[in-house]
Design a protein around this motif. Structure first.
Motif, short mmCIF file in Angstrom:
data_model
loop_
_atom_site.label_atom_id
_atom_site.label_comp_id
_atom_site.label_asym_id
_atom_site.label_seq_id
_atom_site.Cartn_x
_atom_site.Cartn_y
_atom_site.Cartn_z
N THR A 1 0.85 -1.19 0.00
CA THR A 1 0.00 0.00 0.00
C THR A 1 0.89 1.25 0.00
O THR A 1 1.81 1.36 0.81
N GLY A 2 0.64 2.16 -0.93
CA GLY A 2 1.43 3.37 -1.06
C GLY A 2 2.56 3.27 -2.06
O GLY A 2 3.06 4.30 -2.52
N ASP A 3 3.00 2.05 -2.40
CA ASP A 3 4.09 1.90 -3.37
C ASP A 3 3.70 2.50 -4.72
O ASP A 3 2.54 2.42 -5.14
N LEU A 4 4.68 3.07 -5.40
CA LEU A 4 4.50 3.58 -6.75
C LEU A 4 5.15 2.61 -7.72
O LEU A 4 6.33 2.27 -7.56
N ALA A 5 4.42 2.16 -8.72
CA ALA A 5 4.97 1.20 -9.67
C ALA A 5 4.69 1.64 -11.10
O ALA A 5 3.56 2.00 -11.43
N LEU A 6 5.72 1.61 -11.92
CA LEU A 6 5.58 1.80 -13.35
C LEU A 6 5.59 0.43 -14.01
O LEU A 6 6.55 -0.33 -13.87
N LEU A 7 4.50 0.10 -14.72
CA LEU A 7 4.34 -1.18 -15.38
C LEU A 7 4.49 -0.98 -16.89
O LEU A 7 3.72 -0.22 -17.48
N LYS A 8 5.44 -1.64 -17.48
CA LYS A 8 5.65 -1.52 -18.92
C LYS A 8 4.75 -2.54 -19.64
O LYS A 8 4.72 -3.72 -19.29
N GLY A 9 4.01 -2.07 -20.64
CA GLY A 9 3.10 -2.94 -21.37
C GLY A 9 3.63 -3.35 -22.73
O GLY A 9 4.73 -2.98 -23.14
N ASP A 10 2.80 -4.10 -23.45
CA ASP A 10 3.16 -4.55 -24.80
C ASP A 10 3.25 -3.39 -25.78
O ASP A 10 3.86 -3.51 -26.84
#
Length: 229
Positions: free
Chosen positions: A189-198
């Motif tokens: 909770t609170g974490d920032l995540a950048l998710l790379k997509g296709d």
């Protein structure tokens, strides 16, 4: 150091299990400083996570917006400007206690605009009482920032735990996407995540596989997603 200022410098982060030197195929970056987030631009990295603890004032503001029977949401496509800030505050069920949460959302949108050199962002803040995307999948868009202000964080899979033949619409002849149940990772909770997509150029067929977490009966989740356009 502010989030937007520290994005200009990259540092090595700690992987969830072992060092990059011992696992050359590791595709994640994780750390406690915002300067970990630009690692998403590295060719092999498909998720960059900044671990963070929410301040007491921000937690109180979040709680106030979640103490409601109304499953509210906010959506914005455009420049993260003063008009966006006004509309965000207006959308909240407890606007008199909204300032810390509004300020955090604005900070994150400004940081994303700077990091990806864009004036246009797709922003969604939603109070959820059930999982939106309970199946493991990968996004077709280039990249997305996700953070759970309240409730469980998104779950994701290391590439070694994925059978990509199982992705997409379910059918009787498809194998299970998940190879190793013990390998599931979860954002805090609170974490920032950048998710790379296709949709990221050069990352076709390698988008991060993730899903919405299960929620207990009566449990709510306040989820923010930001898509650079």
């Amino acid at each position: 150091m502010s989030l937007s200022c520290s994005l200009s410098t990259c540092v090595d982060g700690d992987a969830p299990t072992a060092s990059c030197e011992s696992q050359p195929s590791v595709h994640w970056a994780q750390g406690i400083d915002a300067s970990i987030l630009p690692r998403i631009f590295e060719q092999g990295t498909t998720i960059a996570v900044m671990q963070r603890a929410l301040s007491p004032s921000l937690e109180r503001s979040i709680q106030a917006q979640c103490d409601t029977e109304r499953r509210w949401s906010f959506q914005w496509l455009g420049v993260p400007d003063a008009a966006m800030k006004r509309e965000l505050r207006r959308s909240m069920p407890a606007p008199e206690q909204a300032c810390p949460l509004v300020d955090d959302v604005v900070l994150l949108t400004q940081a994303m605009a700077m990091l990806f050199d864009t004036d246009t962002l797709g922003i969604r803040l939603r109070l959820l009482d059930s999982a939106m995307c309970p199946r493991f999948h990968c996004d077709k868009l280039p990249v997305r920032l996700v953070t759970s202000y309240r409730g469980p964080g998104s779950e994701w899979l290391p590439e070694s735990a994925v059978n990509r033949a199982g992705l997409g619409a379910p059918s009787p002849d498809k194998p299970e996407t998940l190879r190793q149940a013990h390998a599931i990772q979860r954002l805090g909770t609170g974490d920032l995540a950048l998710l790379k997509g296709d949709g990221w150029s050069g990352n076709e067929g390698r988008g991060l596989v993730h899903r919405s977490p299960a929620q207990q009966a009566g449990e709510t989740r306040l989820l923010l997603t930001i898509d650079p356009s």
